[in-house]
Design an enzyme around this catalytic site. Sequence first.
Site, PDB file in Angstrom:
ATOM      1  N   TRP A 155       5.800  -6.413   0.797  1.00  0.00           N
ATOM      2  CA  TRP A 155       5.682  -7.024  -0.486  1.00  0.00           C
ATOM      3  C   TRP A 155       6.264  -8.557  -0.273  1.00  0.00           C
ATOM      4  O   TRP A 155       7.561  -8.789  -0.375  1.00  0.00           O
ATOM      5  CB  TRP A 155       6.477  -6.238  -1.394  1.00  0.00           C
ATOM      6  CG  TRP A 155       5.717  -5.049  -1.822  1.00  0.00           C
ATOM      7  CD1 TRP A 155       4.676  -4.785  -2.604  1.00  0.00           C
ATOM      8  CD2 TRP A 155       5.961  -3.772  -1.196  1.00  0.00           C
ATOM      9  NE1 TRP A 155       4.426  -3.688  -2.533  1.00  0.00           N
ATOM     10  CE2 TRP A 155       5.175  -2.994  -1.431  1.00  0.00           C
ATOM     11  CE3 TRP A 155       6.815  -3.139   0.044  1.00  0.00           C
ATOM     12  CZ2 TRP A 155       5.059  -1.368  -1.345  1.00  0.00           C
ATOM     13  CZ3 TRP A 155       6.807  -1.986   0.241  1.00  0.00           C
ATOM     14  CH2 TRP A 155       5.933  -1.063  -0.303  1.00  0.00           C
ATOM     15  N   HIS A 177       6.015  -4.774  -7.788  1.00  0.00           N
ATOM     16  CA  HIS A 177       5.051  -3.706  -8.202  1.00  0.00           C
ATOM     17  C   HIS A 177       5.647  -3.050  -9.273  1.00  0.00           C
ATOM     18  O   HIS A 177       7.093  -3.414  -9.593  1.00  0.00           O
ATOM     19  CB  HIS A 177       5.024  -2.707  -6.993  1.00  0.00           C
ATOM     20  CG  HIS A 177       6.256  -2.339  -6.149  1.00  0.00           C
ATOM     21  ND1 HIS A 177       6.178  -1.389  -5.110  1.00  0.00           N
ATOM     22  CD2 HIS A 177       7.367  -2.558  -6.429  1.00  0.00           C
ATOM     23  CE1 HIS A 177       7.483  -1.319  -4.663  1.00  0.00           C
ATOM     24  NE2 HIS A 177       8.345  -1.864  -5.242  1.00  0.00           N
ATOM     25  N   ARG A 203       3.441 -11.463  -6.652  1.00  0.00           N
ATOM     26  CA  ARG A 203       3.588 -11.589  -5.264  1.00  0.00           C
ATOM     27  C   ARG A 203       3.420 -13.197  -4.662  1.00  0.00           C
ATOM     28  O   ARG A 203       2.653 -13.652  -5.143  1.00  0.00           O
ATOM     29  CB  ARG A 203       2.545 -10.538  -4.431  1.00  0.00           C
ATOM     30  CG  ARG A 203       2.785  -9.252  -4.922  1.00  0.00           C
ATOM     31  CD  ARG A 203       2.280  -8.290  -3.890  1.00  0.00           C
ATOM     32  NE  ARG A 203       2.466  -6.861  -4.522  1.00  0.00           N
ATOM     33  CZ  ARG A 203       1.822  -5.948  -3.999  1.00  0.00           C
ATOM     34  NH1 ARG A 203       1.060  -5.783  -3.206  1.00  0.00           N
ATOM     35  NH2 ARG A 203       2.172  -4.747  -4.790  1.00  0.00           N
ATOM     36  N   GLN A 217      -0.211  -3.942 -12.809  1.00  0.00           N
ATOM     37  CA  GLN A 217      -0.256  -2.604 -11.860  1.00  0.00           C
ATOM     38  C   GLN A 217       0.064  -1.633 -12.758  1.00  0.00           C
ATOM     39  O   GLN A 217       0.116  -1.871 -14.044  1.00  0.00           O
ATOM     40  CB  GLN A 217       0.565  -2.590 -10.776  1.00  0.00           C
ATOM     41  CG  GLN A 217       0.409  -3.291  -9.437  1.00  0.00           C
ATOM     42  CD  GLN A 217       1.434  -3.005  -8.376  1.00  0.00           C
ATOM     43  OE1 GLN A 217       2.462  -2.310  -8.765  1.00  0.00           O
ATOM     44  NE2 GLN A 217       0.963  -3.036  -7.075  1.00  0.00           N
ATOM     45  N   VAL A 260       7.182   7.306  -0.807  1.00  0.00           N
ATOM     46  CA  VAL A 260       6.431   8.653  -0.883  1.00  0.00           C
ATOM     47  C   VAL A 260       6.378   9.371   0.378  1.00  0.00           C
ATOM     48  O   VAL A 260       6.383   8.621   1.619  1.00  0.00           O
ATOM     49  CB  VAL A 260       5.056   8.435  -1.471  1.00  0.00           C
ATOM     50  CG1 VAL A 260       5.184   8.553  -3.072  1.00  0.00           C
ATOM     51  CG2 VAL A 260       4.209   7.378  -0.787  1.00  0.00           C
ATOM     52  N   ALA A 314       3.500  10.318  -7.277  1.00  0.00           N
ATOM     53  CA  ALA A 314       3.579   9.103  -7.855  1.00  0.00           C
ATOM     54  C   ALA A 314       2.228   8.186  -7.429  1.00  0.00           C
ATOM     55  O   ALA A 314       1.769   8.584  -6.218  1.00  0.00           O
ATOM     56  CB  ALA A 314       4.894   8.119  -7.608  1.00  0.00           C
TER      57      ALA A 314
HETATM   58  C1  FA5 Z   1       2.144  -0.624  -4.257  1.00  0.00           C
HETATM   59  O1  FA5 Z   1       2.312  -1.898  -4.701  1.00  0.00           O
HETATM   60  C2  FA5 Z   1       2.774   0.541  -4.491  1.00  0.00           C
HETATM   61  N1  FA5 Z   1       3.777   0.311  -5.448  1.00  0.00           N
HETATM   62  C3  FA5 Z   1       1.824   1.461  -5.125  1.00  0.00           C
HETATM   63  C4  FA5 Z   1       2.205   2.930  -4.902  1.00  0.00           C
HETATM   64  C5  FA5 Z   1       2.915   3.396  -6.083  1.00  0.00           C
HETATM   65  C6  FA5 Z   1       2.076   3.584  -3.872  1.00  0.00           C
HETATM   66  C7  FA5 Z   1       3.511   4.770  -5.961  1.00  0.00           C
HETATM   67  C8  FA5 Z   1       2.874   5.033  -3.703  1.00  0.00           C
HETATM   68  C9  FA5 Z   1       3.152   5.675  -4.960  1.00  0.00           C
HETATM   69  P1  FA5 Z   1       0.264  -1.745  -2.979  1.00  0.00           P
HETATM   70  O2  FA5 Z   1       0.934  -2.887  -2.516  1.00  0.00           O
HETATM   71  O3  FA5 Z   1      -0.866  -1.575  -2.138  1.00  0.00           O
HETATM   72  O4  FA5 Z   1       0.897  -0.522  -3.433  1.00  0.00           O
HETATM   73  O5  FA5 Z   1      -0.528  -2.375  -4.543  1.00  0.00           O
HETATM   74  C10 FA5 Z   1      -1.017  -1.540  -5.223  1.00  0.00           C
HETATM   75  C11 FA5 Z   1      -2.518  -2.333  -5.945  1.00  0.00           C
HETATM   76  O6  FA5 Z   1      -2.318  -3.277  -6.340  1.00  0.00           O
HETATM   77  C12 FA5 Z   1      -3.361  -2.520  -4.824  1.00  0.00           C
HETATM   78  O7  FA5 Z   1      -4.412  -1.236  -4.509  1.00  0.00           O
HETATM   79  C13 FA5 Z   1      -4.247  -3.473  -5.519  1.00  0.00           C
HETATM   80  O8  FA5 Z   1      -5.231  -2.760  -6.292  1.00  0.00           O
HETATM   81  C14 FA5 Z   1      -3.208  -4.118  -6.310  1.00  0.00           C
HETATM   82  N2  FA5 Z   1      -2.880  -5.619  -5.607  1.00  0.00           N
HETATM   83  C15 FA5 Z   1      -2.277  -5.562  -4.657  1.00  0.00           C
HETATM   84  N3  FA5 Z   1      -2.035  -7.099  -4.334  1.00  0.00           N
HETATM   85  C16 FA5 Z   1      -2.809  -7.655  -5.185  1.00  0.00           C
HETATM   86  C17 FA5 Z   1      -2.781  -8.858  -5.556  1.00  0.00           C
HETATM   87  N4  FA5 Z   1      -2.262 -10.029  -4.628  1.00  0.00           N
HETATM   88  N5  FA5 Z   1      -3.735  -9.382  -6.640  1.00  0.00           N
HETATM   89  C18 FA5 Z   1      -4.366  -8.277  -7.187  1.00  0.00           C
HETATM   90  N6  FA5 Z   1      -4.078  -6.973  -7.023  1.00  0.00           N
HETATM   91  C19 FA5 Z   1      -3.294  -6.610  -6.120  1.00  0.00           C
END
Ligand code: FA5
Length: 346
Positions: A155, A177, A203, A217, A260, A314
């Site tokens: 992140w 997130h 981000r 999110q 998780v 989650a």
């Molecule tokens: C997370 O942020 C985890 N907190 C999710 C999670 C929650 C996992 C609970 C397990 C349990 P990740 O970095 O993959 O995971 O982001 C989750 C979603 O956010 C991605 O699948 C995507 O749909 C969205 N996302 C991530 N980065 C971006 C971005 N820069 N712009 C738009 N959408 C994004």
Amino acid sequence: MSNFDELKREALLAIQGAESVVRLRDVEVKYLGRSGRLTEVLRGLKDVPENERKEKGKEANALREVLEREIAKCQSQLQDADHERKLAAEKIDITRPGKKHHKGSLHPLTVIRRDIEQIFGTMGFTVAEGPEVETEFYNFDALNIPADHPARDMWDTFWIKGKKLKTEGKKLLLRTHTSPVQVRYMQTHTPPFRIIAPGRVFRYEATDASHEIQFYQLEGLMVGRDISLAHFKQVMQTFLGTLFGKDMNVRLRPSYFPFVEPGAEVDMSCVQCGGRGCSVCKQTGWVEIAGAGMVHPHVFASAGLNPKDWQGFAFGFGIDRVAMMKYKIPDIRMFYQNDVRFLKQF
Ligand code: FA5
């Protein structure tokens, strides 16, 4: 006698000729005012020979009464006409079609967030919230990501320079997130519960058609005595099926998130081709939609819950990405450009 007749004729003509209340008032002053023509006559009666004075006086007074009556009659006619004119000028035709006012519309991300909240609501999930400016503790440490852990690099973070939260001595950041809401909620509530937490996250990364530096999110958390990934799969399938209005398949692929265990990437069947394979899903029939897994025992512990007593799932997905699929929007940046031609379509 002939003098009175002449005066009467002249005065009545003037009264009838007055085309407004103001003009009528001028006529009244001209004949009946303090130096008016009839008033002068009345005043001159004292010079009339005595034998004629009584008769002349009678006639003059009779004429005065006639003129006063005529003036009053004419005044009321003029006032009525004025009133009629005003009514005609101010007439409103209530049967005419109204002017169209351009109404604004909700932002597509608001529309879809409300839809999503409503769908999860029917499955008993309530909405929880957390702050956008978060502490390092909730965004990372409490989620089993200690300071020196390589997973922090997953992140890219906007740190808030020089600011620390006094009570915890922790640095502040813009949350990367919505997962910190899990911990905040579990600290203040006792299971069983099921919540969703939609919200803005940030981000520090390059933007492209599917990445923004700020986006939305939706976190989900369901905890009880025996909640499993089977429950998760069913919840996700119901949610997606309702949102997209057709049967949706969901599959889990093993993955890693520090908070998780086990962790999974969640794929859904491609909305575009229904799973047959197309350019959107790169011919696989599947589109990645979320991260998920079973809440890690360390996360329960940092929220003050005994991991031996509770278990749950989650998940977190990008609301923007789901909206892109639902509305067939090719570039995430369109949500934030405020182009009215784009926004008007929702
Ligand atoms: C997370 O942020 C985890 N907190 C999710 C999670 C929650 C996992 C609970 C397990 C349990 P990740 O970095 O993959 O995971 O982001 C989750 C979603 O956010 C991605 O699948 C995507 O749909 C969205 N996302 C991530 N980065 C971006 C971005 N820069 N712009 C738009 N959408 C994004």
